[in-house]
Structures are given as structure tokens and as C-alpha cells.
Design an enzyme around this catalytic site. Structure first.
Site, PDB file in Angstrom:
ATOM      1  N   PHE A 128       0.862  -1.177   0.000  1.00 27.08           N
ATOM      2  CA  PHE A 128       0.000   0.000   0.000  1.00 27.08           C
ATOM      3  C   PHE A 128       0.901   1.231   0.000  1.00 27.08           C
ATOM      4  O   PHE A 128       1.824   1.346   0.813  1.00 27.08           O
ATOM      5  CB  PHE A 128      -0.946   0.010   1.201  1.00 27.08           C
ATOM      6  N   ASP A 200       2.409  -4.874   8.501  1.00 22.55           N
ATOM      7  CA  ASP A 200       1.221  -4.024   8.409  1.00 22.55           C
ATOM      8  C   ASP A 200       0.005  -4.954   8.356  1.00 22.55           C
ATOM      9  O   ASP A 200      -0.121  -5.763   7.421  1.00 22.55           O
ATOM     10  CB  ASP A 200       1.326  -3.155   7.153  1.00 22.55           C
ATOM     11  N   TYR A 225     -10.321   0.975  10.900  1.00 17.01           N
ATOM     12  CA  TYR A 225     -11.583   1.240  10.197  1.00 17.01           C
ATOM     13  C   TYR A 225     -11.989   0.200   9.169  1.00 17.01           C
ATOM     14  O   TYR A 225     -12.999   0.371   8.508  1.00 17.01           O
ATOM     15  CB  TYR A 225     -11.555   2.627   9.548  1.00 17.01           C
ATOM     16  N   LYS A 226     -11.219  -0.875   9.026  1.00 19.06           N
ATOM     17  CA  LYS A 226     -11.590  -1.917   8.070  1.00 19.06           C
ATOM     18  C   LYS A 226     -12.340  -3.039   8.817  1.00 19.06           C
ATOM     19  O   LYS A 226     -13.469  -2.822   9.239  1.00 19.06           O
ATOM     20  CB  LYS A 226     -10.346  -2.415   7.345  1.00 19.06           C
ATOM     21  N   ARG A 374     -12.589  -4.962  -6.563  1.00 21.80           N
ATOM     22  CA  ARG A 374     -12.265  -5.601  -5.300  1.00 21.80           C
ATOM     23  C   ARG A 374     -13.537  -5.873  -4.504  1.00 21.80           C
ATOM     24  O   ARG A 374     -14.398  -4.990  -4.393  1.00 21.80           O
ATOM     25  CB  ARG A 374     -11.410  -4.589  -4.521  1.00 21.80           C
TER      26      ARG A 374
END
Lengths: 415, 415
Positions: A128, A200, A225-226, A374
Site C-alpha cells: 500500500f 502491516d 476502520y476496516k 475488489r
């Protein structure tokens, strides 16, 4: 070949799903099949009330006293402890603070400080981007010639682990294709060459069991937040292996990282515990939302989460297999469940427009430039029947070329 | 001498107060005289509803789409613009992000990068400690021998501004004694010696007019949770003078600082605008609370705010003058309004216990180690009659030695 599992089968699977009761603990809008919980997790029902109480009673009525009476001051540790339970981290090794990017800045700075005399930071070109950007920022500021060396494929990584590598910095599950690294094996390979490892966990925490302690990881970071459902831009977390505590290791040395913040001493004396990785005053409203979201995990069986995640992904892949070739969809997520996270991604032409057409039909996934669509699988609130239906809607959009309408070509600020 | 203004006079002053209508826009608990808005501002009434709407509708119903449809992605700039209006900053020169400590890390790093070949960072021993800690963290990471040189009194600063000084870093209004620096004069003196200047506006923004542009300040930072009423741990702000934009200046180079964050390019290409000073994903819930709190300032006359602040402080000082000597209270805030911010502080023995006794009687101020009791004056919601009453209660506590009870000696985690 048409669909591989009938509607009745999917409904049966939902009926016998050991996690089915969790769905009711989220607010989900009618008519939406939400396959983007890997970007922003859904709203746990109790968050609104908890935040309202914090605003009205703790802030509005108790005011400044709540730092003590509501123990706002220890929110980073309290929320950190709840996350630690999901990622195989011991007591006192996780705090919630700041953003993933900022937490990476802290732990990467600490790792380079712990491993002097080596110049390479090893990562992946497809990591990312913010992780790579932060590494560039850290290297530039240190100014000792550290350089970021990027692999083009996971299989290249072992050969890149040499005596000049200081840190291996990887995202456990890739944000685009969902590929999952073997955390324990890579950590061991790196350690054998004297390299420290940062994981990560943005696309991992809350999606599957993790054992940072067992893997011997040096540091880890991740977002709230995921899969953890902490809300948009929720505070992030970081893990520090207890063997690396102490010293003056991380440069974001704000007052909450001081040994005695409320002594107001003009000299920085770092906490020798995980608190050193705190910086400024914690964002209480965001922390409270995160704390409430994490309370939902108290009794969740992570093995069941992973089992359902695998089946959800398998079901979606099987359904799409029946028309993928015809419409040029190429599965970029590994078919082997042991090598993937909790998402299914395809590369395709017109991916942006296809995703917009899906969203217009209530199937919310997302697009990642240049050509990836996705679909995130969140075991706590997604049903098998929904995944099957989402695949059917995708098929319909491709068959009817519904995506080829002008309104689906226009991009927003966030794509 | 007894009180210098009669109860009737204070009530008359409240009746004719041009800011009196703002009081009704805050939730304040009954029975509390809140003189700690310089630590945590009171709750603007509309914040609860705004945050609830964001949680229910934007997060809960629109989910990921709100990054575009509710324009979450530009919250840092939108809130920044509202703050810019209060501090004399032009469009595109302020963003809201992260914490004060982290924002200082960014701008101090940028300032040192812009002013190479000089080794000193000048500040004050009595600056708020986190500013000094962050400077130590930056200097340590850069590793080029930058050192923090601290003045013991404001009058010492001009002589410290020499050719080896890179940055002058001051808090405009001192957190302990309320002393206020002459921003324009010190900035000019520093610039004459080739020194860049960073102003910390934590105790300034929302308390008085500021003119960063007029003063020619290079950088500024400040918090959202004091006079701006953004809530506990609210996002902080930072200002960059437009002449310093561009380059790769600040090392917290997260994806929101990239020129094109959603291109997902593996190489960092900094925004040439204020966005470079953003780092990770913005904390939406905290940002929305801050945005709502800032909407209250749209039509506030900052000249009237300052005028009322001066009178509130004068009134409190005059009232306490009548018994300060008798009980060993020493005013440490300048009597000259031109040299102070919006608080009144005294040093005294037993300050911690005296403040606890005050809080028990509903007068909420705070204590700062080792011996300061602090009373913040917030013109938007404080009444003259309240300030007068607070002084009377302080007198009563001292006269009766009410502070000398065991329950007032016990310290909380936050003192």
C-alpha cells in the site's frame, strides 16, 4: 457452467452459520450488498449511543474532569488491549493511536535505530503506497543513505534478505490482490539474516487469527476502520515486541510518550513501556467509537471468522468462474486459501465503470487503479446468499453492458 | 478592600455584553462555573446532533460512498479554512490534522530543512513541554547536531537570536502564567537574523485576534480542543506561509500528502500545496465534531472576544487582589493586558488541594505543577457574574481552609 451453489444452499449455509447472530449487531442499509468492509467496516449498532453519551455526559457535563473520571487518559491502552487479543500480542504490547502512516513512521524509525550500519529497507512495489511513502520520509529525514528496495513479486523476497538489509516491511495481506504472506516463515528468514520485521495488519486484523508473538514479529501496525469497524479514519494501532521496549527509540516524542506526562518536565524522558509510542493528546471521540466497536469482539471465535471468510471467498470465486472468461475478468487473488486474505479481486477492462454500475445496483465493492475491482468479505455481517446474489448482479451487468452508460464513467475525488 | 465591582455591576455587564447570545449555543452543566475552557472547551449544542447524523447516515447508510458524497476527503481543508479566518491566514494555508505535537514535528522538520547550516532551535524552558519534547525528537532523528536552546525569561530571547539559530519556536501565550509574546516584533527580530519562526497558538486561537500574515510568521500550529471547542483531543491545525510551500519538506509523508493519493503510485510525489502537511486518513468523526464547533465562529467579532476577555481577566484579578496577599496567592499573569492571553494564574502553596476544593464547590479551573492554579476566561460562554462568584468562592475556601481536607490531597492520573 452456471452457479455452483443454489440459492437454497446459500440460505442453508446462512442458517447454520455459527457467526450469524453478529449480523444483527450492525446497522446495514436495506438493498445494499456490502462487499467493502475491507475499506470501511459497517457501523456496530451500539456506537452511536456510546459516542452520544461521551459527548453529552463526559464532555458536556463532566467537562475536563472526564480525563480522570471517565479515564479518557488511558483509552489508548484500553483499546490497544482489545486489539492485542485478536493479533496474538501480549499485555502491554499494543496501543491505539494516530494513523497507520504515523504509527509506521514511529516503528520504522525505531527499527532502523535498533539495527544500525545497514542501509536497506525491503518492501514490495505493490505494498500500500502510504507505507512506501513513509519509508521514503523516514529515510530522507535520517539522512544516512537508507534506501527502499522493492520486490516485484513475493517469491523475490527471500533472495533480497541480505546482510545490508535493516528492515523487512510488509503488508501481510495485499490491498489489491489479497495475496497473503507467510508471516512466520518470512519473519524467521529475516531474523536469520539479522533483519527486523514490521508487519502491516491493515487487511488482517479482524479478518483472521494472527499470532504476532508466535511469529516473533518485531513491530506491527494496522488501521481501525476496516475489519475492526472503528469508523471512518478510526485511530490506528501499533505493536512493539516487548524485547524492543526502552531507549529513546521513536522520534514522535510527544508528551503522552513521556515517563511522567503530567510532571511537565522540560526534558523528554521516554516511557520504557509501550506508552513511548504515544505522541499527542488522544482523540477521545474517535477512540470511544473504536473502543465500542472493539467490544463486539469480546466473544468472537477467530477460527470461525477465518473459516467463514474462506467459504465466502470460495463461493464468490466459484460463482464468478462461470462467466469470468467470457467477459475478460481475471482472478488476481490466489485460489489457494492459505495464500490469501479475506477479499476477492479481479483485473478487467472498464473496471471503474463496472464498479460504478455495481454500486448503482446496490453491490458496494471498490476499484483500485489501474484495473482492479475488489470485493471484501467480512464474516461478521455478510451472508452467503448476499455473496451469491452479488455475483449474479455482476454477471447481469456484464451481460447487458450496463456499465457502458455515461454516468458510470465520471470519477469522484476518491476512486 | 473588598470586591471592586458589585453584583449588580457584573449582572449589568452581562446584560450589555455584545457576545451574550453565544452562551446559549453551549451546553453547560448547572452549578458549574467553568474556568477551564483553556484546557477543554465547552460543548457547542449542535455537535451531538451533527456527529449522530454522521454516524447514522454517512457511515451507517452511505458507508464507503461518503468519502465522495459527504466529501469526507476534504474535511482537513474545509475545517482548516474556518480556522484560517480566526488567525489571519490566507486561503489554502491551513489544514486540520493529527495532533499539535505531530503537526509541530512536521513544521519544525520543514523549517530546519529550509534553514540548513544552523544548529540552534530557540525556545523557552517554560514552553509547553510537548513542544520541547518534539524538538528533541526531531533533532535526534536528523542527527546533525541540532540543539534546543532555552530561555529562562522572555526578555532573554532577543539576545539569543544569533547567526547559528535556525528556528525560533514559541508558544504565543504561555500555558502556565498566561504571558503573551509580541508576535510581530519577535518574528521581525528573528527574520532580521535569518531565523524562521514557528508559533504555537494553542492558547491563542479563538481567544483573541491573530494576524499570522501581517506578522510574517513562517509556520504555526495549534489545538482544536481549547478555545475552539472542538472536543476532547480534537484534531489540531497547522499553518504554512505560502512562501514555504513546495519541495519535499516534511517527513510524515503519508498518502494524503501525495500530489495524487488515489493514483496509488509507489513513489512519493509531494503536493506542492498545504496538503503536503497531511499524512494518513483523516479521523472523520473527530473532524466532523471540529467542523461543527467551528461553524459557531462564522459571525463572531474577534475584537469583541478580546475586549471581553480583557475585562473578564481584569475583573477576576481585581476581585482576588482584595485577599491574595493575606493568603499567599501571587499573581503570575501580567497585569498589563497587552502582555497576556485569556487566563489568570496564581502561584501558591497547596495549589493542588485548593483547586480540588474549588472544583468540589463547582469552580472548575486547573492546577499545573508545581504550584500554579489557573483560571481560563472564555468570552463566548462565560459571564462576568460567574467570574465574580468564582473569586468569592476562592476567598471562602482560603478563609475557611476548606482545602485542608484529606479528600482534596489525592491526585488523579491527570493533575
Amino acid at each position: 457452467m452456471h452457479s455452483t451453489i443454489t440459492k437454497i444452499d446459500a440460505e442453508q449455509a446462512d442458517f447454520t452459520d455459527p457467526l450469524r447472530s453478529y449480523r444483527d449487531r450492525f446497522d446495514l442499509p436495506d438493498g445494499v450488498l456490502y462487499l467493502d468492509g475491507n475499506s470501511l467496516g459497517a457501523l456496530p449498532k451500539t456506537v452511536r449511543q456510546r459516542v452520544a453519551k461521551t459527548i453529552s455526559e463526559e464532555w458536556g457535563e463532566q467537562l475536563i474532569r472526564s480525563w480522570n473520571t471517565a479515564d479518557w487518559v488511558h483509552l489508548p491502552q484500553r483499546v490497544g488491549r482489545k486489539i492485542a487479543n485478536l493479533i496474538g500480542a501480549g499485555d502491554g504490547s499494543v496501543v491505539t493511536a494516530d494513523s497507520t502512516s504515523i504509527n509506521l513512521f514511529k516503528v520504522l524509525s525505531a527499527a532502523l535505530d535498533l539495527n544500525p550500519g545497514r542501509s536497506k529497507i525491503i518492501s514490495e512495489r505493490d505494498n500500500f503506497p502510504t507505507d512506501l511513502y513513509i519509508a521514503q520520509g523516514v529515510a530522507k529525514q535520517i539522512g544516512k543513505g537508507h534506501r527502499l528496495v522493492l520486490s516485484d513479486a513475493p517469491s523475490d523476497i527471500p533472495d533480497m534478505l541480505d546482510e545490508d538489509a535493516a528492515v523487512l516491511m510488509l503488508t501481510h495481506v495485499n490491498y489489491r490482490n489479497g495475496y497473503r504472506h507467510d508471516m512466520a516463515a518470512l519473519t524467521k528468514m529475516a531474523h536469520d539474516k539479522g533483519i527486523l520485521v514490521i508487519w502491516d495488519l491493515c487487511h488482517t486484523a479482524g479478518a483472521m487469527p494472527v499470532d504476532l508473538t508466535g511469529a516473533g514479529a518485531d513491530f506491527a501496525i494496522g488501521c481501525g476502520y476496516k475489519y475492526l469497524n472503528g469508523g471512518p479514519g478510526a485511530p490506528a494501532f501499533l505493536y512493539v515486541n516487548p524485547r524492543h521496549m526502552g531507549g529513546f527509540r521513536q522520534p514522535l516524542s510527544g508528551w503522552f510518550g513521556h515517563r511522567a506526562p503530567f510532571d511537565f518536565d522540560p526534558s523528554y524522558a521516554p516511557s520504557s513501556n509501550i506508552e513511548q509510542y504515544l505522541c499527542g493528546t488522544p482523540p477521545v471521540l474517535a477512540m470511544v467509537a473504536m473502543d465500542e466497536a472493539m467490544s463486539l469482539w469480546d466473544d468472537v471465535d477467530m477460527t470461525a471468522v477465518r473459516a467463514k471468510s474462506v467459504t465466502l471467498c470460495d463461493l464468490f470465486i466459484q460463482e464468478v468462474d462461470s462467466f469470468a472468461d467470457e467477459f475478460g475478468l481475471k482472478l488476481v487473488t490466489p485460489r489457494d486459501a492459505d495464500r490469501r486474505g479475506s477479499q476477492v479481486s479481479y483485473s478487467c477492462d472498464n473496471g471503474y465503470a463496472i464498479m460504478q454500475a455495481l454500486i448503482a445496483r446496490g453491490v458496494v465493492g471498490d476499484f483500485r487503479a489501474p484495473d482492479i475491482i475488489r470485493f471484501g468479505m467480512t464474516p461478521l455481517y455478510l451472508k452467503f446468499a448476499e455473496v451469491k446474489q452479488a455475483a449474479a448482479i455482476l454477471r447481469d451487468i456484464l451481460e447487458t453492458r450496463a456499465w457502458d452508460a455515461p454516468e458510470f464513467q465520471v470519477r469522484g475525488a476518491v476512486t
